[in-house]
Write an enzyme that holds these catalytic residues in place. Structure first.
Site, PDB file in Angstrom:
ATOM      1  N   HIS A 117     -71.286  49.268  66.926  1.00 29.41           N
ATOM      2  CA  HIS A 117     -71.865  47.958  66.654  1.00 29.41           C
ATOM      3  C   HIS A 117     -71.211  46.848  67.480  1.00 29.41           C
ATOM      4  O   HIS A 117     -71.875  45.869  67.816  1.00 29.41           O
ATOM      5  CB  HIS A 117     -71.763  47.648  65.162  1.00 29.41           C
ATOM      6  CG  HIS A 117     -72.793  48.357  64.347  1.00 29.41           C
ATOM      7  ND1 HIS A 117     -73.570  47.722  63.399  1.00 29.41           N
ATOM      8  CD2 HIS A 117     -73.199  49.660  64.347  1.00 29.41           C
ATOM      9  CE1 HIS A 117     -74.400  48.603  62.848  1.00 29.41           C
ATOM     10  NE2 HIS A 117     -74.185  49.788  63.405  1.00 29.41           N
ATOM     11  N   TRP A 169     -76.755  61.551  56.485  1.00 25.03           N
ATOM     12  CA  TRP A 169     -77.808  62.148  57.303  1.00 25.03           C
ATOM     13  C   TRP A 169     -77.731  63.677  57.279  1.00 25.03           C
ATOM     14  O   TRP A 169     -78.748  64.351  57.364  1.00 25.03           O
ATOM     15  CB  TRP A 169     -77.696  61.676  58.750  1.00 25.03           C
ATOM     16  CG  TRP A 169     -78.101  60.267  59.002  1.00 25.03           C
ATOM     17  CD1 TRP A 169     -79.363  59.811  59.296  1.00 25.03           C
ATOM     18  CD2 TRP A 169     -77.261  59.094  58.996  1.00 25.03           C
ATOM     19  NE1 TRP A 169     -79.355  58.444  59.484  1.00 25.03           N
ATOM     20  CE2 TRP A 169     -78.080  57.976  59.313  1.00 25.03           C
ATOM     21  CE3 TRP A 169     -75.908  58.888  58.772  1.00 25.03           C
ATOM     22  CZ2 TRP A 169     -77.580  56.678  59.396  1.00 25.03           C
ATOM     23  CZ3 TRP A 169     -75.400  57.591  58.850  1.00 25.03           C
ATOM     24  CH2 TRP A 169     -76.228  56.514  59.153  1.00 25.03           C
ATOM     25  N   HIS A 190     -75.427  59.669  64.429  1.00 26.81           N
ATOM     26  CA  HIS A 190     -75.850  59.756  63.031  1.00 26.81           C
ATOM     27  C   HIS A 190     -75.524  61.092  62.387  1.00 26.81           C
ATOM     28  O   HIS A 190     -75.935  61.350  61.258  1.00 26.81           O
ATOM     29  CB  HIS A 190     -77.335  59.443  62.913  1.00 26.81           C
ATOM     30  CG  HIS A 190     -77.617  57.978  62.966  1.00 26.81           C
ATOM     31  ND1 HIS A 190     -78.884  57.435  62.863  1.00 26.81           N
ATOM     32  CD2 HIS A 190     -76.784  56.922  63.095  1.00 26.81           C
ATOM     33  CE1 HIS A 190     -78.809  56.120  62.934  1.00 26.81           C
ATOM     34  NE2 HIS A 190     -77.543  55.788  63.089  1.00 26.81           N
TER      35      HIS A 190
END
Length: 392
Positions: free
Chosen positions: A113, A284, A268
């Protein structure tokens, strides 16, 4: 369902820049034959150079230098100091009190991020600066929950004040990847921290990070989210979400479709979503603290059902961890009354576009079958992501 792990070839040692210290980097996989219809993959393949931009209209990311204002560089660090920092980071990784026993996933998310704000057209954003220390960037809804990752790294920063926050966040992610069987990446130091919040105010805006449901048709009834599905089982408006992820986020940074799929398939596989942070819920994959191609394989092989906060049947059959916050939708691998005992897993709408978009799916299918290839391609793409805008 986890496919067997295919290891890359043995790592070796290398020296990094003028502030050299020993780190291991993966050797390129031996040339291997691959049966595929993709033009982007040669029969005898090797990863593309990470500095080459392949999206039309975008120059190579490495042509951009970090814009001012930024602080003066941190003091040079020695080989011994860097190795000591890495050793401290390794000691942090296994933490039974946090989520699934590892801090690696949240460190990887922090690096992602902080890097994923890069804009190739303006040269702004990216990991250089560590702007998330300040209110404006930290307040981006997509960064919810990352204050925990930053807090866990504060003792290391106090112990080694010479390293910039920018470098520390990226190095922590690299150590996290290595600690969980992921790619072993060569770390390039030299990122410089912003002095204050003025950089964001003058150069940045919200919306640069991917949003899980952007442009999808809204739903008004949490108890009947299936009404937002089209006849093929896709969420109505998914094409707009696909454009957001592809064009507004990743093409903007200079990534191509193959790199996008590699980044999502590799990233992920780690960690889980929290309703009190992102608004989404659950992991996930079954083993969320170890690198694998399980995300890609399960997306293709498993059956997925759209749920919302009103789907309380999830609680009744032991899957409460998969119920998202009010107003949010996600896919889960569970169904009402299911007798099969499956581990609780979910996919965001922004994950499912990899299976729905034909161009994305072609790469997804490759990674679902070849874990070694995903490991290499993810490593190349993640290193590129974390160096965008740094001027290396």
């Amino acid at each position: 369902m986890k496919l067997p792990l295919l290891a890359l070839s043995a790592a070796t040692s290398t020296l990094v820049g003028t502030e050299a210290f020993v780190l291991k980097v993966p050797q390129q996989p031996k040339s291997s034959s691959t049966t595929t219809a993709l033009n982007n993959y040669r029969t005898k393949w090797s990863p593309r150079p990470s500095s080459v931009a392949t999206c039309p209209g975008h120059a190579a990311a490495t042509t951009y230098s970090p814009p001012s204002p930024i602080s003066t560089p941190s003091s040079p660090l020695t080989v011994v100091t860097y190795n000591a920092i890495r050793a401290e980071l390794k000691l942090l990784m296994n933490n039974p009190s946090w989520d699934d026993g590892s801090l690696a996933p949240i460190f990887i998310r922090l690096a992602w991020h902080s890097s994923g704000t890069f804009d190739a057209a303006s040269g702004t954003g990216g990991s250089n600066g560590a702007g998330m220390r300040f209110e404006n960037e930290a307040a981006d809804p997509e960064n919810a929950g990352l204050s925990v990752a930053r807090a866990f790294l504060e003792p290391v920063k106090r112990q080694f004040p010479e390293i910039s926050y920018s470098d520390l966040w990226i190095l922590a992610a690299y150590v996290g990847l290595e600690n969980t069987g992921g790619p072993v990446l060569e770390f390039q130091p030299g990122r410089i921290d912003h002095l204050d919040d003025t950089y964001f105010a003058n150069n940045m805006s919200y919306g640069r990070l991917p949003a899980a449901e952007k442009y999808c048709c809204p739903h008004l009834d949490d108890s009947n989210v299936s009404s937002s599905l089209d006849a093929s089982g896709k969420v109505e408006g998914w094409e707009g979400l696909c454009t957001h992820v592809r064009n507004e986020v990743f093409y903007r940074m200079g990534f191509n479709d193959q790199e996008i799929v590699a980044l999502l398939c590799g990233g992920h596989v780690y960690g889980r979503c929290h309703p009190n942070a992102s608004g989404y819920a659950g992991p996930w994959v079954d083993n969320m603290t170890e690198f694998s191609n399980e995300y890609a394989a399960d997306m293709i092989e498993d059956e997925w059902r759209l749920v919302g906060h009103g789907d309380t049947w999830l609680d009744d059959q032991g899957s409460a961890e998969l119920r998202p916050a009010p107003g949010n939708r996600q896919f889960v691998n569970q169904s009402p009354g299911m007798e099969e005992d499956l581990p609780n897993q979910m996919m965001l709408l922004s994950d499912m576009i990899l299976a729905w978009d034909p161009a994305f799916r072609a790469h997804l299918e490759v990674y679902a079958e070849d874990e070694a290839r995903l490991k290499w391609d993810f490593g190349v793409a993640f290193k590129k992501l974390t160096e965008l805008g740094c001027g290396f």
